[in-house]
Structure formats: C-alpha cells, structure tokens
Enzyme design. Sequence first.
Site, PDB file in Angstrom:
ATOM      1  N   ARG A  15       0.821  -1.210   0.000  1.00  0.00           N
ATOM      2  CA  ARG A  15       0.000   0.000   0.000  1.00  0.00           C
ATOM      3  C   ARG A  15       0.855   1.260   0.000  1.00  0.00           C
ATOM      4  NH1 ARG A  15      -4.061  -0.791   4.887  1.00  0.00           N
ATOM      5  NH2 ARG A  15      -2.351  -2.076   5.700  1.00  0.00           N
ATOM      6  N   TYR A  36       0.606   4.702  -2.292  1.00  0.00           N
ATOM      7  CA  TYR A  36       0.467   6.053  -1.757  1.00  0.00           C
ATOM      8  C   TYR A  36       1.474   7.011  -2.401  1.00  0.00           C
ATOM      9  CZ  TYR A  36      -2.176   3.556   1.842  1.00  0.00           C
ATOM     10  OH  TYR A  36      -3.074   2.765   2.502  1.00  0.00           O
ATOM     11  N   TYR A  40     -11.634   9.991   1.175  1.00  0.00           N
ATOM     12  CA  TYR A  40     -12.749   9.736   2.097  1.00  0.00           C
ATOM     13  C   TYR A  40     -12.334   9.956   3.548  1.00  0.00           C
ATOM     14  CZ  TYR A  40     -10.729   5.023   2.682  1.00  0.00           C
ATOM     15  OH  TYR A  40      -9.894   3.964   2.937  1.00  0.00           O
TER      16      TYR A  40
END
EC number: 2.1.1.-
Length: 391
Positions: free
Chosen positions: A72, A76, A98
């Site tokens: 991940r 990013y 979000y």
Amino acid sequence: MDATANPKAGQLTIVGSGIASINHMTLQAVACIETADVVCYVVADGATEAFIRKKNENCIDLYPLYSETKERTDTYIQMAEFMLNHVRAGKNVVGVFYGHPGVFVCPTHRAIYIARNEGYRAVMLPGLSAEDCLYADLGIDPSTVGCITYEATDMLVYNRPLNSSSHLVLYQVGIVGKADFKFAYDPKENHHFGKLIDRLELEYGPDHTVVHYIAPIFPTEEPVMERFTIGQLKLKENSDKIATISTFYLPPKAPSAKVSLNREFLRSLNIADSRDPMTPFPWNPTAAPYGEREKKVILELESHVPPPGYRPLKKNSGLAQALEKLSLDTRALAAWKTDRKAYADSVSGLTDDERDALASGKHAQLSGALKEGGVPMNHAQLTFFFIISNL
C-alpha cells in the site's frame, strides 16, 4: 518554503468527503471541486463518486493505482506523484479522499509537503472522520477525560502506552499487521487479532467493555455498535464480525486511581476543589443527570434574561452576505486574497465598520462587525470557559 509567498501557477487543495455518502461533503469541499481544473479522488462508495463527477467532468479515480501485487505504501507514493504532476503542469488540482483527508491518510500529507517545498500553494481542508462519527453515535466527549487514538498495528509494533483512565479509540482492528492490499479481505485472515486482544486484556482485564463500531456510509444503513467484553472477543464467533472498516472504542475505567485533582492549581483559578474527577455519563452509572445542582439551574431558566455582554446578530448584515460568498465561491476568495481593500471596496451594502473588517480579515473585527454594537470580539474567552466547565 512558505507556500503563500509568490507561489507558482499550480496549486493543490486536499479535501475530505467524510464517511457518510455525499452527506458529509462540506460546502467548502464542494466549491473547491466545482472550480478545480482536475479532481483526483479516492472515495469509499459509488454514490459519492457519482456526485463528484456531477460537480466536475475533469475527474480521475486514483483507486486503480492499488494492486494486490504491491504494498500500500508504494501506491500512496504513486497517488501523491500523480496529483503533483498535474500541479507542476500549472493546474488547480483538488484531491478528494474519504473521511478526514489527513487522518490515517498518507498520500495527502506527502503531496502537500512536496508541493509546498517546490513553491506551490497547497492546503488541506478538514473532513469528518470515523472517529467524529463514533463520538456522535456513542455519545462520547473526548474532553471529559482525554482520548488516546492509535492505529492497532502501530500500537503493537511500538508498544505504545495505554492510559485506562482515558477514552481509547483503535483504528484498523480488522487488518492487524497487514501491510499489503486486497480488494476484498476475509475476516479469517486477521491472524494477529489475538495479539491485540491480549494487549488490551493485560491493561484492562477480560471483563472490560469494548464497543465494535462501524460508521454508516449509505443513508439506508445504521451504525454498528456491538458491545463485547475483551474476553468475548477471543471467541471466533465474535472475532469474525470484525471488518476492515471496524473501529474499537474502550471506555475509561471508573473510578480510576490514576486520576487525581490538582487542588492547588484549582485554588489558583478560584475554582472549588470539592468535586470528584468527572467521568463520562454513559459509563458512570452513579452520575445523576438531574441532581440538586442541575435542578437548581434548570429552575433559573424561567427568570433568565440575556446578560449585558450579549450582542445579537445584526439584521440584514451585508458583511454576513459577503462572508457567505467568500466561503462558497473560491474565485471570490482568490480575488479577496489578491487585494483585500479593493475587494472590500467593491462590495455594496456594507457599513464603514463592516468594510474595514472585511479588508482586515481579522477574527475580532469580523466577529464584532457582524454583531450589534460593532465592538471587536475575542473568542479566547469562550474557549477558556469551555475548558473550565469540564472540570
């Protein structure tokens, strides 16, 4: 480098879409989306995605940058660089993420840091996080006894200290120890969850309450608020309920031997030192909502009149309308920032003190000019009395 001093042509604004679909989008965030050259987004639901695309046709979904074959953190880095490349091309870029865009979000902080250091204007606007929703749904006020927030894996890796006399909020309890990415996690893959429970049991004991919380996203949903004891979460039937978006809340132990009043400090503030430490009402069964003190002040409502220091809002305030425009129109705000006095002079319907306040942009002048009497107001007093009221 100061991002506001002669910035380059491109700019970056990071906004949050909140948790609840569409409903948590702030007016400020929507205004930024509508006026952007490019909108890059990572949101949690299709309805919010459709809403963003309705507001601006130049949209790019960053979610496809995720992959199950890379970490991940690599994704990013790519997300941040994708936005930065558009900023470097001289565009007004808005990134929509979000929740709160700065809470448990890596690419937003990275992009803003790099943009500012390269001389571009870059700002982050707040949004509603899962923790904000938790406070509302569970009736928690973090100011009562303080609140500690940890990411579950980080707490275990670094052996972060726990304080059982305060609220505890734990994020990402459904993916303990996970650094990879999957489009669909199976709760059965949360192999290190037991280590988290062991740590909590060591501090709180097996019978302490844990609230399993999931904030609702769609308007058709209700929040998940399941109460377990720490010991019950060792059972597979309960641990299997923990999802990737689950959050844990642990109330403080009450009463706690770790909390004591600093009576000397209270006396220096001329505050009575006879009260016991306050604990949150939902978790203190002895806290009476209608004790003698409460009954007395409620009766006083019948004879209450506004005090001499109270100043009502001006009727038909031209300044209020001007500030509304600056709040909802990013182009108007840009014009004000370019030449404050010229902008204030161009606004019709302002009194002299309102025009001066608008040109100054200072909180005290603006607050005073919005109220009857026109005297500058200091908001620090409100903060002080709020803090003292929680003792």
